[in-house]
Write an enzyme that holds these catalytic residues in place. Structure first.
Site, PDB file in Angstrom:
ATOM      1  N   HIS A   1      20.016  29.238 -75.551  1.00 49.72           N
ATOM      2  CA  HIS A   1      19.375  30.543 -75.333  1.00 49.72           C
ATOM      3  C   HIS A   1      18.630  30.990 -76.595  1.00 49.72           C
ATOM      4  O   HIS A   1      18.911  32.056 -77.161  1.00 49.72           O
ATOM      5  CB  HIS A   1      20.447  31.581 -74.963  1.00 49.72           C
ATOM      6  CG  HIS A   1      20.059  32.466 -73.821  1.00 49.72           C
ATOM      7  ND1 HIS A   1      19.989  32.027 -72.521  1.00 49.72           N
ATOM      8  CD2 HIS A   1      19.713  33.784 -73.775  1.00 49.72           C
ATOM      9  CE1 HIS A   1      19.641  33.014 -71.734  1.00 49.72           C
ATOM     10  NE2 HIS A   1      19.448  34.093 -72.468  1.00 49.72           N
TER      11      HIS A   1
ATOM     12  N   GLY B   1      15.387  31.598 -69.183  1.00 50.52           N
ATOM     13  CA  GLY B   1      15.537  30.985 -67.867  1.00 50.52           C
ATOM     14  C   GLY B   1      14.261  30.322 -67.403  1.00 50.52           C
ATOM     15  O   GLY B   1      14.274  29.202 -66.874  1.00 50.52           O
TER      16      GLY B   1
END
Length: 378
Positions: free
Chosen positions: A214, A221
């Site tokens: 992340h 995403g």
């Protein structure tokens, strides 16, 4: 002495997971009959899609139409919504900054990121950290890169249930920590000698790893979903980036998040990999059907137009209205198909025949291909 686990899970979801294991993972975590049976089905579906896509004379039909729908679906996963009409109109105008809603702009930037990333890999021949940063900057229209050391990101439970808003995962923190883990992922993607040998298994593992790292403030995403298709084209399973998993993820959204969490919390790689393989299997077959439906619709319309005998170069005209759902006169003139008056007359004739619907939006004329939109939206 206690046996060491095959995978070291996240001990505390409230604390940055700086101990996220580097790749590769232990092969025992995915070498089982169920995974390899599903892998076989996914590879069969990919073979069907690859064979069908290269047989299409006009690749722009796939490139524009399918990537636009993916951009819309992938953005919807992140609660960025736009309508088909707004999206297709904005794309047909090629002026994304004029009278276009913020969500539509963001969806169009996602589409641009797909193609800029594809071009980047063709030019450089391999993944690197800049590849990821460039995708993020394009999607989010940002200038920064990897999260700074002071930035902490939390993943919270979505929805409106009793656990909504509860912290379920805290990614690693610290710029050098993130850069080290990203570089490890880059090495994993580029080095075919690092197991697993099967590209679909490697894609599934890489997707989890990126989402677990992340590395950016936002857009992770979407970057991760673009990585999926770019890895498959780099691995030469597909010639063009036309396999997108976002529709499957929307339809099985809770399972997507549950299986992601299953890896970090329990080391359950099997469920995650099976989920991704089922997504590939289902999506490849769906895309294969969509390609066939697009070609069938195009041929049916071409037959009707040719019977009219009032069109020059009817094949190129029908190809043009299947490149994207909204066609403008300028699309035909810019492609040097017809002069402006001829292009307008032909599109108006197609409207009279019921092939397209003529619309006036804010003083501009568009010709909407309902058949194509219906196929893409399914």
């Amino acid at each position: 002495m206690p046996q060491q686990p095959l995978y070291h899970t996240n001990p505390d979801r409230d604390v940055p997971w700086n101990g996220l294991p580097l790749l590769p993972i232990n092969e025992e975590l995915y070498k089982n009959v169920e995974i390899y049976e599903q892998l076989g089905r996914a590879k069969e579906a990919m073979g069907l899609l690859a064979g069908r896509s290269v047989a299409i004379p006009n690749q722009a039909i796939l490139i524009n139409s399918i990537t636009l729908q993916e951009a819309k679906d992938s953005s919807a996963i992140e609660n960025v919504f736009t309508t088909n009409d707004d999206l297709y109109q904005a794309f047909s105008d090629s002026r994304f900054d004029v009278n276009v809603s913020a969500p539509t702009k963001e969806v169009l930037r996602y589409r641009e990121a797909i193609w800029k990333g594809h071009a980047y890999l063709q030019e450089h021949g391999a993944f690197d950290i800049d590849y990821f940063i460039n995708l993020y900057r394009e999607i989010k229209e940002a200038r920064d890169g990897i999260r700074p050391p002071f930035a902490t990101t939390y993943i919270r439970q979505a929805g409106s249930g009793p656990n909504a808003g509860k912290r379920i995962y805290t990614p690693p923190k610290g710029k050098e920590v993130l850069r080290k883990k990203l570089q490890n992922l880059v090495n994993f993607l580029n080095d075919d000698s690092i197991p697993p040998k099967e590209p679909l298994l490697k894609m599934a593992i890489a997707h989890f790893q990126f989402e677990a790292i992340h590395p950016f403030r936002d857009g992770n995403g979407r970057v991760g979903r673009i990585l999926n298709i770019h890895y498959l084209t780099q691995a030469e399973l597909l010639e063009l980036p036309i396999l997108y998993l976002s529709r499957y993820i929307i339809d099985h959204k809770q399972e997507y998040y549950d299986t992601l969490a299953g890896v970090s919390q329990r080391g359950d790689w099997e469920s995650w990999i099976l989920y991704i393989l089922r997504a590939v299997d289902s999506t490849a077959r769906l895309t294969y059907r969509k390609i066939n439906e697009i070609l069938e619709a195009k041929e049916t319309i071409l037959d009707a137009v040719e019977r009219e005998q009032n069109f020059q170069r009817p094949g190129q005209l029908i190809d043009a209205i299947f490149v994207q759902p909204f066609t403008k006169v300028s699309h035909l003139t810019d492609a040097d198909l017809y002069a402006e008056n001829t292009a307008r007359n032909y599109l108006n004739k197609l409207h009279e025949m019921g092939v397209v619907e003529k619309r006036e939006i804010k003083g501009r004329h568009y010709y909407k291909n309902h058949e194509l939109e219906q196929i893409l939206s399914f």
